[in-house]
Design a protein around this motif. Structure first.
Motif, short mmCIF file in Angstrom:
data_model
loop_
_atom_site.label_atom_id
_atom_site.label_comp_id
_atom_site.label_asym_id
_atom_site.label_seq_id
_atom_site.Cartn_x
_atom_site.Cartn_y
_atom_site.Cartn_z
N VAL A 141 -0.21 14.20 5.53
CA VAL A 141 -1.56 13.64 5.71
C VAL A 141 -1.91 12.75 4.51
O VAL A 141 -2.44 11.65 4.67
CB VAL A 141 -2.59 14.78 5.88
N MET A 142 -1.58 13.21 3.31
CA MET A 142 -1.91 12.42 2.12
C MET A 142 -1.11 11.12 2.10
O MET A 142 -1.64 10.05 1.79
CB MET A 142 -1.62 13.23 0.85
N ASP A 166 -9.21 9.40 4.52
CA ASP A 166 -8.63 8.41 3.61
C ASP A 166 -9.39 8.30 2.29
O ASP A 166 -8.80 8.37 1.21
CB ASP A 166 -8.59 7.03 4.29
N LEU A 203 -0.95 18.45 -3.97
CA LEU A 203 -1.02 19.30 -2.78
C LEU A 203 -1.99 20.46 -3.00
O LEU A 203 -2.87 20.72 -2.18
CB LEU A 203 0.36 19.87 -2.44
N SER A 243 -2.63 8.82 4.74
CA SER A 243 -3.96 8.31 4.36
C SER A 243 -3.88 7.28 3.24
O SER A 243 -4.55 6.26 3.28
CB SER A 243 -4.84 9.48 3.89
N ILE A 268 -9.44 11.60 0.11
CA ILE A 268 -8.15 11.87 -0.56
C ILE A 268 -7.99 10.96 -1.78
O ILE A 268 -7.64 11.42 -2.88
CB ILE A 268 -6.98 11.68 0.44
N PRO A 291 0.73 25.29 4.62
CA PRO A 291 0.26 23.91 4.81
C PRO A 291 0.83 22.87 3.84
O PRO A 291 0.41 21.72 3.89
CB PRO A 291 -1.25 24.04 4.62
N GLY A 292 1.76 23.23 2.98
CA GLY A 292 2.25 22.28 1.98
C GLY A 292 2.75 20.98 2.59
O GLY A 292 2.29 19.89 2.23
N GLY A 348 -9.87 17.09 9.88
CA GLY A 348 -10.25 16.92 8.48
C GLY A 348 -10.12 18.21 7.68
O GLY A 348 -10.32 18.22 6.47
N TYR A 349 -9.78 19.30 8.36
CA TYR A 349 -9.74 20.59 7.67
C TYR A 349 -8.50 21.38 8.03
O TYR A 349 -8.00 21.27 9.15
CB TYR A 349 -11.00 21.42 7.99
N TRP A 350 -8.05 22.18 7.06
CA TRP A 350 -6.92 23.06 7.34
C TRP A 350 -7.45 24.40 7.83
O TRP A 350 -8.30 25.01 7.19
CB TRP A 350 -6.09 23.27 6.08
N ARG A 352 0.84 -1.21 0.00
CA ARG A 352 0.00 0.00 0.00
C ARG A 352 0.88 1.26 0.00
O ARG A 352 0.54 2.26 -0.64
CB ARG A 352 -0.91 -0.02 1.22
N LEU A 410 1.11 9.50 -5.43
CA LEU A 410 1.55 10.87 -5.08
C LEU A 410 2.59 11.42 -6.05
O LEU A 410 2.59 12.61 -6.35
CB LEU A 410 2.12 10.88 -3.66
N PRO A 419 -13.19 17.04 3.17
CA PRO A 419 -12.30 16.80 4.32
C PRO A 419 -11.07 15.97 3.94
O PRO A 419 -11.07 15.26 2.93
CB PRO A 419 -13.19 16.03 5.29
N PHE A 420 -10.05 16.10 4.76
CA PHE A 420 -8.85 15.26 4.59
C PHE A 420 -9.09 13.93 5.31
O PHE A 420 -8.70 13.76 6.46
CB PHE A 420 -7.63 15.94 5.19
N ILE A 459 -4.62 18.72 11.03
CA ILE A 459 -5.34 18.61 9.76
C ILE A 459 -6.04 17.26 9.69
O ILE A 459 -7.21 17.16 9.34
CB ILE A 459 -4.39 18.79 8.57
N ASN A 477 -10.25 21.44 -0.04
CA ASN A 477 -10.52 21.55 1.39
C ASN A 477 -10.98 22.96 1.75
O ASN A 477 -11.95 23.13 2.50
CB ASN A 477 -9.24 21.19 2.16
N TYR A 515 -2.71 34.68 4.65
CA TYR A 515 -2.34 33.64 5.62
C TYR A 515 -0.92 33.82 6.15
O TYR A 515 -0.64 33.51 7.30
CB TYR A 515 -2.46 32.25 4.99
N PHE A 573 3.10 28.30 -0.93
CA PHE A 573 2.25 27.81 0.17
C PHE A 573 2.94 26.74 1.01
O PHE A 573 2.34 26.15 1.90
CB PHE A 573 0.86 27.41 -0.36
N ILE A 610 0.08 18.85 4.62
CA ILE A 610 -0.88 18.19 3.73
C ILE A 610 -0.21 16.99 3.05
O ILE A 610 -0.82 15.93 2.89
CB ILE A 610 -1.45 19.18 2.68
N TYR A 611 1.05 17.15 2.68
CA TYR A 611 1.79 16.02 2.08
C TYR A 611 1.85 14.85 3.06
O TYR A 611 1.61 13.70 2.68
CB TYR A 611 3.20 16.49 1.70
#
Lengths: 122, 652
Positions: B142-143, A92, A76, B146, A95, B135-136, B117-119, A32, A40, A89-90, B113, A83, B311, B244, B139-140
């Motif tokens: 978090v992604m 799983d 990004l 996830s 995204i 937030p760059g 769930g939100y920035w 995964r 990404l 929302p962020f 975040i 968002n 910001y 950002f 967010i990376y």
């Protein structure tokens, strides 16, 4: 006209997303993680670079670097925009679906550009 | 067997042996730390000698520096080294958690975040409040977490390494190869860039933004596709990602673009002078597509201005204020404000009673001292002041005399190579090469001058940028050492290349092996991974559940652990409070009043307070640390062998 290489790219990217989604249910972490890195770092940059630079004009190494840079930057910015603007929302699922949608959009754009270029693209 | 294959075999064996030694060293160090959690810091004599680490690194990189080995061996050698350097942060974390202030607060920004769930801009505690405006990187993380299913902690640990290892070396190779024209020189440029003393690869915002920033400049100034609108489109996306992701990088990239444009105009004007035009023909003949460049510059400027006014306003104001109050005022002091007259000194009241609590501000001079001060003090010499400050920092740092010697020798060597390389490349200079050299050379000088202003102490970080302007000349100078294939020259070349790597690595401020080997008298609690034990992590988790977003009294260690992981507002930037809480034998009314004013609800103490110091003071007297259990208004709410939390039962 879509060439074999183009088909492989489409299938490969679709496979990445499908495999990543499947691994939500059967969590094999290394696999995964590999698909996550693929998503990404390769999508949607692979389509963006194909749209912007016809294949024969771009050195493969440069193409790879630009693909990865464009992918990370667009992913990004897109998730950030979703968002902030439409409050996606962020989490799983959001995204994964959002990035799949972004890639699908650029794949479609690539398909259109590719078709217009006709035989010029290998 | 073919002699070439024979020598290649030696190369492969060297790299693999080096890697094996590195792994053994790493496992041994980590196991020692794991076994010593109750007795930190680990003493140097308990660890394997540092020589083991350096032998492994030298074995790994030596084949790359030797021309006799084939390309696959040298590539393996270089990329093994790059892997170790780039992933050093994660590999060398003794307790498998993100350490040092930037990564710890990056984790908090990412957690906020993911949890909500939100920035939301300007949220979180401590450094995370400022970080959340860019937030760059969060967010990376978090992604990555996830999509991959790994925990956010592990995403922070490994995410930056993955990003930089995948993209940065290839980008640098392309960048420098385009200037130096050959693959061989491009690879050496990549190697030289990684000898930078600022080659930090921990999760920090600059580390991600600089990749986007360099890529943007590469596209518009170096790439073969710079004359196309599509390149402007892609560069704009990278510019947006830069803006950002990190404030300082965005400002540097903006200044870089501006400087290159200004220099291009200057070169066009200067080349009209007949003698100069012959010399600078190659530079000026390079066409700049002004239409596309101007479009990109304006797009980037609008994005940067937009973010800085919304910001990123907090950071922007901080930079402007810092630049005005510190840097410019030091260079151009206002005479009226600086003069202290003897008559004014006579009117200063005598300081009686207890000494001032603040140790961050300068201790007020006594009237007698002021009276002795000449009415017109000499202008401070910025250069000598900068040099003194750097020298003081180096001497106070965790360096052994032999390490200072190596670094000193290599600084002289590097400057010589730089000068020699510059002369060698004088007739091949491209616009981007000389432009980078002028811009980053100026930035380096400015960086040294900025040392006098503590907030702008960027010496340890600036070479990640400024090396871009020096690498091509360093490579030219270095390669010249082996332009004739003799054994002697090859040996000299390899020693110089490896010495540059060793010296650069010694200077890197976090994530390197040297941070494990801390002499007892030089150990500090600031951003130190060697104190981040599982017990500390447990305390941080408990604080997250019980004191999230509440206000606490603590010092550096508490700020970096409970503050970062537990999302507690630790009042570290109030030295009066910190000193009053930990240093006094009892709580004075003044300290209690300040706690009330700051809404303090909890005081944290820990076992290292009496033994190890930090930027916030200490070590503190053991007697002073016993007072917490004696106060009727304090309840020990959390207790462990390392950290204690005292809850303020009543409103004081």
């Amino acid at each position: 006209m879509i060439t074999l290489t183009t088909k492989r790219i489409y299938l490969g990217i679709a496979g990445l997303f499908a495999l990543n989604a499947a691994l939500f249910l059967v969590p094999i972490v290394p696999l995964r993680l590999a698909t996550a890195i693929g998503i990404l770092f390769l999508t949607p940059g692979v389509f963006v670079v194909r749209i912007l630079y016809p294949a024969q004009k771009l050195e493969s190494l440069e193409g790879l670097v630009l693909t990865m840079l464009a992918s990370v930057a667009l992913n990004l910015l897109f998730m950030f925009g979703l968002n902030v603007v439409v409050h996606v929302p962020f989490n799983d699922l959001a995204i994964l679906v959002s990035l799949a949608a972004l890639s699908a959009f650029f794949a479609l754009a690539d398909f259109v550009v590719c078709s217009n270029r006709g035989g010029r693209r290998k | 067997m073919n002699p070439n294959k024979n020598s290649d075999l030696i190369g492969y064996i060297a790299v693999l042996c080096g890697l094996a030694i590195y792994i053994l060293w790493l496992l041994q160090v980590r196991s020692i730390f794991a076994g010593q959690t109750a007795n930190l810091p680990v003493h140097i004599d308990q660890l394997p000698t540092q020589l083991v680490y350096w032998i492994s690194i030298i074995l790994i990189i030596a084949p790359f520096t030797m021309a006799r080995f084939s390309k696959p061996v040298r590539m393996l050698s270089l990329f093994t080294l790059l892997f170790i350097v780039i992933f050093a942060f994660a590999l060398q974390s003794p307790f498998n958690v993100p350490y040092s202030r930037d990564p710890q607060y990056t984790l908090q920004a990412s957690e906020m975040i993911k949890d909500s769930g939100y920035w939301v801009a300007s949220t979180g505690t401590g450094q995370a409040r400022g970080y959340s405006d860019f937030p760059g990187l969060p967010i990376y993380h978090v992604m990555l977490s996830s999509l991959s299913g790994i925990s956010l902690t592990q995403a922070v640990m490994w995410g930056m390494g993955i990003f930089r290892f995948a993209i940065f070396p290839l980008l640098l190779f392309l960048f420098f190869r385009s200037i130096l024209k050959t693959n061989e020189l491009g690879l050496f440029a990549l190697f030289v860039y990684f000898t930078s003393p600022s080659m930090t690869n921990h999760p920090h915002y600059e580390g991600m933004a600089i990749v986007f920033g360099i890529a943007m400049v590469y596209l518009v100034f170096v790439s073969e596709h710079k004359y196309h609108w599509r390149t402007v489109a892609l560069a704009s996306v990278l510019g947006a990602a830069t803006v950002f992701t990190h404030h300082f990088t965005s400002y540097v990239v903006f200044a870089w673009l501006f400087a290159l444009a200004a220099l291009a105009i200057v070169f066009v004007i200067v080349c009209r002078i007949p003698r100069v035009s012959q010399m600078s023909h190659a530079i000026v003949s390079e066409r700049i597509d002004w239409k596309r460049f101007t479009a990109l510059f304006l797009i980037f400027a609008f994005m940067l201005a937009g973010w800085s006014m919304t910001y990123g306003a907090g950071h922007y104001q901080l930079y402007v204020a810092g630049l005005n109050n510190g840097f410019l005022d030091v260079i151009f002091p206002e005479p009226a404000a600086k003069q202290v007259t003897a008559s004014a000194a006579a009117s200063v009241p005598r300081v009686v009673g207890e000494s001032p609590l603040s140790f961050a501000t300068a201790t007020p001079e006594s009237p007698q001292q002021i009276a002795l001060t000449p009415p017109n003090p000499p202008k401070p010499n910025v250069i000598s002041e900068s040099i003194n400050k750097i020298r003081t920092q180096v001497m106070a740092g965790n360096f052994k005399p032999s390490e200072i010697l190596i670094v000193g020798v290599v600084v002289v060597l590097a400057l010589s190579l730089l000068g020699y390389g510059f002369i060698l490349r004088l007739h091949e200079l491209s616009f981007i090469e000389i432009g980078n050299f002028i811009f980053f050379g100026t930035l380096t000088l400015a960086g040294f001058l900025m040392v006098v202003v503590v907030r702008y102490n960027i010496i340890s970080r600036m070479f990640e940028f400024t090396y871009i302007g020096m690498v091509t000349f360093l490579v030219a100078g270095l390669i010249a050492l082996r332009n004739r294939p003799t054994l002697f020259r090859q040996v000299v070349f390899s020693i110089c290349a490896i010495a540059m790597l060793v010296a650069g690595n010694l200077m890197v401020s976090s994530g390197q092996e040297r941070s494990f080997y801390v002499a007892d008298n030089k150990a500090t609690l600031d951003s130190s991974q060697v104190f981040l034990t599982p017990s500390t992590a447990a305390m941080a988790s408990w604080s997250l559940n019980n004191f999230r977003n509440k206000h606490a009294a603590g010092e550096s260690f508490i700020f970096d652990t409970v503050g970062a992981y537990g999302q507690v507002n630790v009042h570290i930037y109030e030295p009066t409070l910190v000193r009053g809480v930990y240093n006094g034998l009892t709580f004075t009314d003044r300290v209690r009043q300040q706690m009330k004013y700051d809404f303090i609800e909890v005081i944290f103490t820990h076992k290292y307070l009496a033994t190890v110091g930090s930027q916030t003071g200490g070590p503190f007297p053991a007697a002073a640390l016993r007072k917490f259990d004696e106060q009727s208004w304090l309840t020990r709410a959390y207790d462990s062998s390392i950290i204690q939390a005292y809850y303020l039962r009543e409103q004081i």
